[in-house]
Design a protein around this motif. Structure first.
Motif, short mmCIF file in Angstrom:
data_model
loop_
_atom_site.label_atom_id
_atom_site.label_comp_id
_atom_site.label_asym_id
_atom_site.label_seq_id
_atom_site.Cartn_x
_atom_site.Cartn_y
_atom_site.Cartn_z
N ALA A 78 129.48 3.37 -7.01
CA ALA A 78 130.15 4.67 -6.58
C ALA A 78 130.92 4.67 -5.30
O ALA A 78 129.99 3.92 -4.58
N ARG A 79 132.05 5.09 -5.32
CA ARG A 79 132.76 4.96 -4.10
C ARG A 79 133.21 6.26 -3.70
O ARG A 79 133.36 7.30 -4.54
N GLY A 80 133.72 6.70 -2.46
CA GLY A 80 134.59 7.83 -2.07
C GLY A 80 133.46 8.40 -1.03
O GLY A 80 132.33 8.24 -0.96
N ASP A 81 134.18 9.31 -0.44
CA ASP A 81 133.50 10.01 0.94
C ASP A 81 132.57 10.99 0.54
O ASP A 81 131.92 11.87 1.23
N LEU A 82 132.58 11.66 -0.79
CA LEU A 82 131.63 12.63 -1.37
C LEU A 82 130.72 12.38 -2.18
O LEU A 82 130.12 13.24 -2.90
N VAL A 83 130.39 11.23 -2.12
CA VAL A 83 129.49 10.61 -3.17
C VAL A 83 128.05 11.40 -2.94
O VAL A 83 127.16 11.48 -3.81
N GLY A 84 127.81 11.90 -1.69
CA GLY A 84 126.44 12.44 -1.46
C GLY A 84 126.72 14.04 -1.62
O GLY A 84 125.62 14.55 -1.16
N ASP A 85 127.52 14.47 -1.99
CA ASP A 85 127.78 16.06 -1.77
C ASP A 85 127.09 16.36 -3.51
O ASP A 85 128.02 16.36 -4.37
N GLN A 86 126.11 17.00 -3.09
CA GLN A 86 125.39 17.47 -4.32
C GLN A 86 125.90 18.77 -5.00
O GLN A 86 126.08 18.71 -6.35
N ALA A 87 126.37 19.52 -4.12
CA ALA A 87 126.96 20.56 -4.88
C ALA A 87 128.21 20.15 -5.61
O ALA A 87 128.64 21.06 -6.64
N LEU A 88 129.10 19.45 -5.00
CA LEU A 88 130.27 19.10 -5.70
C LEU A 88 129.89 18.42 -6.91
O LEU A 88 130.43 18.60 -8.14
N LEU A 89 129.03 17.42 -7.09
CA LEU A 89 128.44 16.90 -8.05
C LEU A 89 127.85 18.04 -9.38
O LEU A 89 128.22 17.57 -10.35
N ARG A 90 127.19 18.84 -8.81
CA ARG A 90 126.30 19.72 -9.38
C ARG A 90 127.56 20.56 -10.42
O ARG A 90 127.45 20.64 -11.47
N ARG A 91 128.80 20.99 -9.65
CA ARG A 91 129.79 21.88 -10.14
C ARG A 91 130.46 20.95 -11.30
O ARG A 91 130.81 21.38 -12.33
N ALA A 92 130.63 19.63 -10.73
CA ALA A 92 131.43 18.69 -12.08
C ALA A 92 130.48 18.79 -13.09
O ALA A 92 131.08 18.52 -14.09
N LEU A 93 129.21 18.26 -13.22
CA LEU A 93 128.56 18.17 -14.50
C LEU A 93 128.44 19.51 -14.97
O LEU A 93 128.43 19.52 -16.32
N ALA A 94 128.26 20.40 -14.36
CA ALA A 94 128.21 21.91 -15.05
C ALA A 94 129.60 22.17 -15.76
O ALA A 94 129.39 22.88 -16.94
#
Length: 650
Positions: free
Chosen positions: A308-324
């Motif tokens: 996993a790479r990128g400066d936002l891998v720890g952004d849980q809100a972004l990841l939650r939106r992507a999965l939703a």
């Protein structure tokens, strides 16, 4: 409008009546030539139809009708060359290659003619023409399609064009988009059935020029937004259908019961039970990741070992939106999927490949073992979010070397695999030029470079060249999908990594397989032939595009001389020919020597021991060259050493 009005000389041109003009008023067109022109210039022809069609149809029907008219532009049946004629064209400089092609001139005339017919009002005095009715194909159920919205200039131009007659709109479009002078516009409108082309040209004079706006995405019916139809009405209809289906099912089940009531459902969960795997798939805390160096220890070279790479891998809100959004994309989300790719929610927790800022968007790349999913949203807000899917099951090596992270302004950026040591870009149409090094960030994201996936003309074709840590160089091409297509060359049973020189004359043929879910494309020079009358030599090349879904392969046989590109001699779809299962191919063309003599040329792969023409000419070996007449429609057949027959590619 920012542009000044363009003046045109008065009076407008009249039909050419002199003897010389009438002698050259038509030019024969072969059906295959018209088909090749339609494939090559399809986006331009659809745009012409869209602009000429009356805006009163509404944008959704206008889009579908434009595609239908372009797809019906070919002549019915397989007419001989002498039966299909078009007005002569006078190509000039920048438009010479396109407008000088009689095949393109023919299909353009058909598109303009049917678009004008579609704008005629229906009357009780005559049967409606096919173009006046809603198209049978293509059809899209449950969605409304329309081009991207432009600015105020595009809106103003659209309103001005809507006030014109259909013939005047056609005149304006042919002037501005096709760069035809008024004499050629006059002749083309007359051939399309316009009663008074002079009046149409005069009416078009009243619209300010603004011709550059005709190239705007506002008028591009091949780049579309999708929105649902009336959801409330659909829900009412679906509820009614569901109640009726349930009633029928219950009645049928009751009639079939032995008398002891309902039987158990086996291992199925009770109704409405939550699926734990489905719930886990929406939890960003359950996303899987590969260790940073696992790819070095693994025997696999696929997406499963990408860290996993990128400066936002720890952004849980972004990841939650992507999965939703993956599970339940809203109405404002632009969703796309390559052919054969399911677009449903992940079956369980997916693997995170990337999350970071790229250009002006936040991008998340996810992998579920079957698909790559790319979620992108603006840095400010989530309006205009996009979700793209690509099938990548079984991807390994070159097929798992790169994934698109961004497209903007005709450029593309890739996230490269962790085992890639360096990246470069090569223009396949300039094989002697040195490859340009491509800078990558610490996360493996490349700098942007011009993509051939959206190019309107084949003046260059950039390919991505990646060198892995073992020193192997592999070449791929962007075909408008998340994963670039791997380019190879050589005999189908043992293809090799391609070089730009091996693709220099075949690169433009890749335009015909854009956005078709292509996994790899192989170019195989299956025969070489010395041309008659000491006209040099030619190569016969077969290109085969295989897809991720297995079926739907596309095969082209090309005849390549000393020119910059090859001529399509034959083509087929969903065939094993020219592939590892059936490495056989046979094709033929009509060819004119420098002295003006016509020949039937044909060539088969090395396993072909003899070639026979329908006229009775037979030669031993796998190449044939016999004198013939222009317009001859000869057929070829080949024979193998064991007596089996081989037919031409089709």
């Amino acid at each position: 409008m920012s542009s000044k009005a363009q003046t045109h000389p008065k009076p407008h041109p009249q039909p050419r009546n002199n003897a010389n003009a009438s002698a050259s008023a038509t030019a024969p067109v072969d059906v295959e030539q018209a088909e090749a022109a339609l494939v090559e210039h399809y986006p331009r022809l659809v745009r012409i139809a869209y602009l000429v069609l009356p805006p009163s149809l509404g944008r959704n029907r206008r889009v579908l009708t434009a595609h239908a008219l372009a797809q019906r532009a070919l002549p019915r049946g397989r007419k001989s060359a002498d039966e299909v004629v078009v007005p002569a064209q006078r190509g000039a400089r920048e438009r010479e290659r396109r407008n000088g092609d009689p095949g393109y001139a023919y299909v353009r005339l058909r598109v303009v003619r049917t678009a004008l017919e579609a704008g005629l009002p229906l009357t009780w005095k005559a049967w409606p023409k096919r173009s006046q009715l809603p198209p049978l194909l293509p059809q899209v159920r449950g969605l409304r399609l329309f081009p991207r919205s432009g600015g105020s200039d595009e809106l103003d131009l659209d309103q001005r064009l809507s006030a014109l007659s259909g013939a005047a709109r056609a005149a304006y479009v042919l002037r501005g988009l096709e760069r035809l002078d008024d004499s050629d516009v006059f002749d083309l409108l007359a051939a399309a059935g316009c009663a008074d082309p002079g009046d149409a040209l005069a009416e078009a004079d009243d619209v300010e020029a603004g011709y550059e706006l005709l190239e705007s995405p506002e008028f591009d019916p091949c780049s579309l937004h999708a929105r649902p139809t009336d959801l409330m009405r659909r829900r009412q209809h679906m509820k009614a259908a569901g109640v009726a289906a349930a009633a029928a099912l219950v009645c049928g089940a009751l009639l079939g019961l032995p008398g002891d009531g309902w039987s158990p459902d086996g291992a199925a969960a009770p109704p409405y039970a939550r699926n734990p795997a489905g719930q886990a798939a929406l939890d960003p805390g359950k996303l899987t990741t590969a260790a940073a160096g696992s790819w070095k220890r693994s025997a696999r070279t696929d997406f499963s070992v990408w860290p996993a790479r990128g400066d936002l891998v720890g952004d849980q809100a972004l990841l939650r939106r992507a999965l939703a959004v993956w599970a339940r994309p809203g109405e404002s989300v632009q969703v796309s999927a390559t052919p054969g790719t399911p677009a449903g929610a992940p079956p369980g927790p997916a693997q995170l490949l990337f999350a970071g800022d790229v250009d002006e968007t936040r991008v998340v790349l996810l992998y579920d073992g079957l698909r790559i999913a790319r979620y992108a949203e603006p840095k400010e807000g989530t309006s205009g979010a996009a979700l793209d899917f690509a099938r990548v099951d079984g991807a390994t090596g070159a097929e798992a070397n790169a994934v698109v992270v961004s497209r903007a302004d005709g450029n593309v950026r890739y996230l490269t695999a962790p085992w890639i040591g360096s990246a470069a870009v090569s223009d396949l149409l300039k094989p002697a030029a040195k490859a340009l090094p491509l800078h990558r960030s610490a996360d493996g994201v490349t700098d942007p470079f011009a993509s051939p996936a959206t190019a309107r003309e084949c003046t260059s074709w950039n390919a991505l060249r990646l060198r892995d840590n073992s020193g192997t160089v592999r070449m791929s091409s962007d075909l408008g999908e998340l994963v670039p297509a791997h380019l190879t060359s050589g005999r189908p049973g043992a293809p090799r990594e391609a070089t730009p020189a091996q693709w220099a004359k075949s690169a433009c043929s890749l335009a015909s397989v854009r956005s078709h879910g292509v996994r790899s494309v192989n170019s195989w020079a299956y025969a070489r032939q010395t041309l008659p009358e000491a006209n040099g030599a030619a190569a016969w090349v077969c290109t085969r595009a295989d897809t991720w879904q297995g079926g739907g392969s596309r095969i082209l046989a090309q005849f390549q001389t000393s020119g910059p590109t090859g001529a399509v001699a034959a083509k087929a779809e969903d065939s094993p020919a020219c592939g590892s299962r059936d490495p056989l191919v046979l094709a033929g063309v009509l060819w004119k020597s420098r002295a003006g003599n016509w020949y039937l040329l044909g060539a088969g792969s090395r396993d072909v021991t003899s070639v026979t023409a329908s006229g009775g000419e037979r030669v031993s070996g796998h190449v044939l060259a016999v004198r013939t007449e222009r317009g001859t429609r000869a057929r070829l057949s080949g024979e193998l050493a064991d007596g089996r027959k081989v037919s031409t590619l089709r």
